[in-house]
Structures are given as structure tokens and as C-alpha cells.
Scaffold this motif. Structure first.
Motif, PDB file in Angstrom:
ATOM      1  N   THR A 176     -53.012  37.780 -49.635  1.00 33.11           N
ATOM      2  CA  THR A 176     -52.717  36.803 -50.265  1.00 33.11           C
ATOM      3  C   THR A 176     -53.679  35.922 -50.642  1.00 33.11           C
ATOM      4  O   THR A 176     -53.473  35.027 -51.508  1.00 33.11           O
ATOM      5  CB  THR A 176     -52.151  35.751 -48.990  1.00 33.11           C
ATOM      6  OG1 THR A 176     -52.980  35.449 -47.853  1.00 33.11           O
ATOM      7  CG2 THR A 176     -50.801  36.524 -48.367  1.00 33.11           C
ATOM      8  N   GLU A 224     -53.478  33.126 -53.962  1.00 31.22           N
ATOM      9  CA  GLU A 224     -53.543  31.796 -53.770  1.00 31.22           C
ATOM     10  C   GLU A 224     -54.862  31.630 -52.934  1.00 31.22           C
ATOM     11  O   GLU A 224     -54.971  31.769 -51.652  1.00 31.22           O
ATOM     12  CB  GLU A 224     -52.457  31.501 -52.756  1.00 31.22           C
ATOM     13  CG  GLU A 224     -52.501  30.116 -52.619  1.00 31.22           C
ATOM     14  CD  GLU A 224     -51.175  29.557 -51.958  1.00 31.22           C
ATOM     15  OE1 GLU A 224     -50.156  29.327 -52.940  1.00 31.22           O
ATOM     16  OE2 GLU A 224     -51.059  29.005 -50.839  1.00 31.22           O
ATOM     17  N   SER A 240     -48.721  30.908 -47.802  1.00 31.37           N
ATOM     18  CA  SER A 240     -48.770  30.795 -49.259  1.00 31.37           C
ATOM     19  C   SER A 240     -47.580  29.830 -49.778  1.00 31.37           C
ATOM     20  O   SER A 240     -46.585  30.066 -49.037  1.00 31.37           O
ATOM     21  CB  SER A 240     -48.942  32.124 -49.994  1.00 31.37           C
ATOM     22  OG  SER A 240     -47.851  32.882 -49.818  1.00 31.37           O
TER      23      SER A 240
END
Length: 253
Positions: free
Chosen positions: A140, A144, A248
Motif C-alpha cells: 500500500t 499511498e 488507504s
């Protein structure tokens, strides 16, 4: 649900420990023959024994994924031992140390090139499969940023992009390519276990940011990998499955 994995042949690079080991055992439990690599012979032997205990063929070997010739030779040996390859998964990673000349080089050579080398070596076998499937492992923090600039995140972002492009190219050949991107995942003895023991405040702060209220488990990641690798998801290619308990915030259109 029957994932239709029985009799299929899976090669897992760096599959002797952590999420790779969990995935290897899950695939074996579903009836797939599994080959794994690692850097520690004792860990490899233990993992292969656990795979064979499921009643399927298991194969293992130690290899340095930055050694292109040795890596290719190992993939060839694994495919020969299993009688081919239908599934290839790369767990190769140099980890996430702070940015430095050495850590950037390691992330490029292990995470990015290690993934590319494995896929390239497995392609001749995947092309002969009736249900070829490739799963690469992202993160992730590649989609992000959460822990500042780091080579691990940048190289994983490159892998996600490459997998999407590769999916478009290989779809006409019947080979699917997908990505699984875990958020913070707790595995006994793994990175987040060490953080919990050594820097509990970081562990607790991270867990508090996850809407699900906890870190994920290796089994949850393994199940996502197994699903994407299986013929059950035969119309899914070019996707990136994010497993982060809602951490996220991007909207995935």
C-alpha cells in the motif's frame, strides 16, 4: 469454494518463510504442487516437508535472486521437478530500510529486477500452461506514501505498473497477471512482530489508523494470492488487490 488448484504447479520465489511460506502451504492444501526458494536451507527443507505433508509434490532450493544465472537455473529446476509451471508468484524483497545508496541498489536489484527475472524465467513454462497465472506482491505504501520516501515503496510502485502492462500484453496468450498489495500485516517473527516488541508505540499508532482496528494476517494475504492465482478468477487480470483494512483512503475507480 473449489479454487480448482488441484494438480496445478506453482513456483514461489522466496516462499520459504513469512507470507510466502503461508501461501505455499495454502496452495498445497488446495491440491497444487509447489516449489519454493529461500536463502536458508533449513527453512527451505522445513517448508518443503510441510508442503509434501499435504499429499502433493514439493520442491525447494536455496538461491540468491540477485544472481541472474542462478535464479534462472533454479526456476528451470523447479519446473522440471513439478513437470511444468502454471502459477508463478514472486515474494522477492530487500525490505524497507532508510534511503541510502546501498538500499536503493538493493531494492532495485531484489524487488524490481528479482520480480522481473523470475517472471522472465518462468515464461516458457507459463506459455505452455492452459491456465497460466502470475501474481506479484506490491504494498500500500507504493500507492499511498505513509512512511516517507523510501526505495522499497518506489520499487514496489514500479512492480505494480509493470504487472499492469504485462497483463495487457499476455492476456491474448491466456496468461493472467495480477498484484496483491498488503498494508501492515502481522506474521509471527516478521517485521511488524519485531516492531510490536521493540517499538510498541509505532505498532499501536499504526493499528489505530486502520479502520478495521487491527493489522492483517498472513493467512488473509495468502488467500487473496491463492484466489487470484487460481482458475476460479479466470476473467481477472491487470488488477491490484489491496488488503489493508481500509487504511488507504483512495477511491479505487
Amino acid at each position: 469454494m473449489d479454487l480448482k488448484l488441484k494438480g496445478l504447479r506453482a513456483i514461489l520465489a522466496s516462499g520459504s518463510r513469512s507470507i510466502g511460506r503461508i501461501t505455499a502451504e495454502l496452495l498445497a492444501a488446495e491440491g497444487a504442487d509447489v516449489a519454493i526458494s529461500g536463502r536458508n536451507q533449513a527453512e527451505v527443507d522445513e517448508a518443503v516437508a510441510a508442503i509434501k505433508a499435504r499429499g502433493v509434490r514439493g520442491h525447494g532450493g536455496t538461491v540468491e535472486l540477485t544472481d541472474a544465472a542462478a535464479y534462472r537455473a533454479w526456476v528451470q529446476q523447479a519446473a522440471d521437478a513439478l513437470g511444468g509451471c502454471d502459477i508463478f508468484v514472486s515474494f522477492a524483497s530487500a525490505g524497507g530500510p532508510p534511503a541510502s545508496e546501498d538500499s536503493w541498489k538493493a531494492a532495485f536489484d531484489v524487488d524490481l529486477m528479482g520480480t522481473w527475472r523470475g517472471i522472465d524465467a518462468a515464461m516458457p513454462f507459463l506459455e505452455r500452461s492452459e491456465c497460466g497465472s502470475i501474481v506479484v506482491i506490491g504494498t500500500t505504501v507504493a500507492i499511498e506514501p505513509a512512511f516517507g520516501p523510501q526505495p522499497y515503496a518506489a520499487m514496489k510502485a514500479a512492480i505494480v505498473h509493470h504487472a499492469a502492462a504485462l497483463a495487457q500484453k499476455l492476456a491474448p496468450q491466456g496468461i493472467r497477471v495480477n498484484t496483491v498489495s498488503p498494508g501492515p500485516i502481522f506474521v509471527e517473527g516478521g517485521a511488524w512482530d519485531k516492531i510490536r516488541q521493540g517499538r510498541r508505540e509505532i505498532y499501536d499508532a499504526t493499528a489505530a489508523k486502520i479502520p478495521a482496528g487491527r493489522l492483517g494476517t498472513g493467512e488473509e494475504v495468502a488467500r487473496a494470492i491463492a484466489f487470484l492465482a487460481s482458475p476460479t478468477s479466470g476473467f481477472i487480470t491487470g488488477t491490484n488487490i489491496v488488503l489493508d483494512g481500509g487504511m488507504s483512503r483512495r477511491v479505487q475507480f
